[in-house]
Scaffold this motif. Sequence first.
Motif, PDB file in Angstrom:
ATOM      1  N   GLY A  48       0.830  -1.198   0.000  1.00 54.80           N
ATOM      2  CA  GLY A  48       0.000   0.000   0.000  1.00 54.80           C
ATOM      3  C   GLY A  48       0.864   1.247   0.000  1.00 54.80           C
ATOM      4  O   GLY A  48       2.095   1.184   0.016  1.00 54.80           O
ATOM      5  N   ARG A  49       0.238   2.387   0.008  1.00 60.14           N
ATOM      6  CA  ARG A  49       0.946   3.668  -0.109  1.00 60.14           C
ATOM      7  C   ARG A  49       2.003   3.854   0.973  1.00 60.14           C
ATOM      8  O   ARG A  49       3.163   4.141   0.685  1.00 60.14           O
ATOM      9  N   ARG A  50       1.609   3.677   2.222  1.00 62.69           N
ATOM     10  CA  ARG A  50       2.543   3.938   3.323  1.00 62.69           C
ATOM     11  C   ARG A  50       3.702   2.945   3.315  1.00 62.69           C
ATOM     12  O   ARG A  50       4.856   3.307   3.565  1.00 62.69           O
ATOM     13  N   GLU A  51       3.396   1.684   3.010  1.00 59.35           N
ATOM     14  CA  GLU A  51       4.424   0.644   3.019  1.00 59.35           C
ATOM     15  C   GLU A  51       5.500   0.909   1.965  1.00 59.35           C
ATOM     16  O   GLU A  51       6.698   0.873   2.257  1.00 59.35           O
ATOM     17  N   VAL A  52       5.090   1.178   0.723  1.00 61.66           N
ATOM     18  CA  VAL A  52       6.089   1.353  -0.329  1.00 61.66           C
ATOM     19  C   VAL A  52       6.844   2.669  -0.170  1.00 61.66           C
ATOM     20  O   VAL A  52       8.052   2.749  -0.448  1.00 61.66           O
ATOM     21  N   LEU A  53       6.186   3.709   0.306  1.00 57.13           N
ATOM     22  CA  LEU A  53       6.889   4.970   0.527  1.00 57.13           C
ATOM     23  C   LEU A  53       7.917   4.825   1.648  1.00 57.13           C
ATOM     24  O   LEU A  53       8.999   5.427   1.588  1.00 57.13           O
ATOM     25  N   GLY A  54       7.589   4.016   2.669  1.00 49.95           N
ATOM     26  CA  GLY A  54       8.554   3.786   3.748  1.00 49.95           C
ATOM     27  C   GLY A  54       9.811   3.105   3.245  1.00 49.95           C
ATOM     28  O   GLY A  54      10.925   3.420   3.688  1.00 49.95           O
ATOM     29  N   ARG A  55       9.669   2.163   2.308  1.00 48.17           N
ATOM     30  CA  ARG A  55      10.846   1.498   1.756  1.00 48.17           C
ATOM     31  C   ARG A  55      11.597   2.408   0.784  1.00 48.17           C
ATOM     32  O   ARG A  55      12.827   2.382   0.725  1.00 48.17           O
ATOM     33  N   LEU A  56      10.864   3.192   0.021  1.00 42.59           N
ATOM     34  CA  LEU A  56      11.510   4.071  -0.954  1.00 42.59           C
ATOM     35  C   LEU A  56      12.279   5.214  -0.291  1.00 42.59           C
ATOM     36  O   LEU A  56      13.193   5.778  -0.901  1.00 42.59           O
ATOM     37  N   LEU A  57      11.918   5.534   0.939  1.00 40.78           N
ATOM     38  CA  LEU A  57      12.553   6.644   1.635  1.00 40.78           C
ATOM     39  C   LEU A  57      14.063   6.463   1.742  1.00 40.78           C
ATOM     40  O   LEU A  57      14.828   7.431   1.610  1.00 40.78           O
ATOM     41  N   HIS A  58      14.513   5.234   1.958  1.00 42.01           N
ATOM     42  CA  HIS A  58      15.941   4.971   2.123  1.00 42.01           C
ATOM     43  C   HIS A  58      16.492   4.078   1.009  1.00 42.01           C
ATOM     44  O   HIS A  58      17.541   3.451   1.157  1.00 42.01           O
ATOM     45  N   ALA A  59      15.783   4.002  -0.102  1.00 43.26           N
ATOM     46  CA  ALA A  59      16.201   3.116  -1.191  1.00 43.26           C
ATOM     47  C   ALA A  59      17.369   3.711  -1.981  1.00 43.26           C
ATOM     48  O   ALA A  59      17.546   4.922  -2.052  1.00 43.26           O
ATOM     49  N   GLU A  60      18.153   2.809  -2.560  1.00 44.16           N
ATOM     50  CA  GLU A  60      19.254   3.217  -3.434  1.00 44.16           C
ATOM     51  C   GLU A  60      19.118   2.502  -4.769  1.00 44.16           C
ATOM     52  O   GLU A  60      18.723   1.341  -4.838  1.00 44.16           O
ATOM     53  N   VAL A  61      19.416   3.229  -5.829  1.00 43.12           N
ATOM     54  CA  VAL A  61      19.323   2.646  -7.174  1.00 43.12           C
ATOM     55  C   VAL A  61      20.696   2.600  -7.820  1.00 43.12           C
ATOM     56  O   VAL A  61      21.606   3.357  -7.462  1.00 43.12           O
ATOM     57  N   GLU A  62      20.828   1.701  -8.768  1.00 47.98           N
ATOM     58  CA  GLU A  62      22.089   1.570  -9.502  1.00 47.98           C
ATOM     59  C   GLU A  62      22.198   2.663 -10.559  1.00 47.98           C
ATOM     60  O   GLU A  62      21.200   3.235 -10.983  1.00 47.98           O
ATOM     61  N   ASP A  63      23.415   2.924 -10.996  1.00 49.98           N
ATOM     62  CA  ASP A  63      23.631   3.909 -12.060  1.00 49.98           C
ATOM     63  C   ASP A  63      23.084   3.385 -13.386  1.00 49.98           C
ATOM     64  O   ASP A  63      23.094   2.207 -13.643  1.00 49.98           O
TER      65      ASP A  63
END
Length: 323
Positions: free
Chosen positions: A308-323
């Motif tokens: 849901g909205r809160r769950e995925v935003l919580g994970r995206l808050l500290h997420a890192e992506v590759e170049d």
Amino acid sequence: MYLAPDGDELGIAQAAAEFLAEAMSIERLHRAACADMSADLRHALGGMGWFALALPEDAGGSGLSAVEHALFFREVGRQCGPVDVLAQCLAATIVEDVTLRSAIANGDAGVALAVEDGTRLRIFGSENAAFMLQLGRDRSDLYPLENTASEPRASLDPATSIRLLDRVPTAVASDTGDCAWRLGQLGTAAMLVGIAEASLDQIVDYAKVRETFGKKIGSWQAVRHPCADMAVRLEAARAQLWFAATAMKEGRGDAGVHLDAAKYLANQAALANADTNIQLHGGIGVTDEHHAHLYLKHALVLARLFGGRREVLGRLLHAEVED
């Protein structure tokens, strides 16, 4: 990395659209007892190989990728397809027993989706399903439903029936890892994108024929501007969906991040577009005979599955992506 379907991928999408429009048209939801996937529909889907798209060829599947998986479920979403279809596909990927896997992939055995609801399980899908699939980010379990008593619950969404189960039986198949979860998240995001597309298509078609004060309503800014907002939301969600599917296909280390982003944008696009579609249709948009309310009700269910909205935003808050 290709960020839009092409070639054979478009062929699969077109084949899925034509098959589902006939076998699982959204018109079915205006009839009584229409929720879930009937045995006939399950066998038809299984016979066409749709449940085994992402299953390796040596396991009896088509050996296709997450991209084709997303393309199929986008078309399922456009028809407000039942959650059973996704559960059936995911179950086929976690079962090692050849006989059972074949029965699921062919549609001989039905599978419902199970989600934790406090101390009980909430089951989404047909009451005639032989199994239920419970998925987590690091583990998936398939349970038998034979000889288990469940309690029906009223469902807002005509495309999905809901039951509650107190006693969890012994699992008949289990799998560790997040592969099934990721395919589930991708499939759900794709279904939501399909709903967002269908909602936009419906109001654009209506705006071309409905007249007020001697003009088509599409000529008024109060209609054109919301339609433009719908198109922008849809394009953002669709582009992220293709990126996430391609990231899975290529085995990128940050595929999970892109899946979370895809699910968030798909949630937003489907809910907002379905709501705007109803508003711009006016009073007819809330009548039972119209499709508009079906898109919103189905989107409300799918938006809460696989993040849901809160769950995925919580994970995206500290997420890192590759170049």
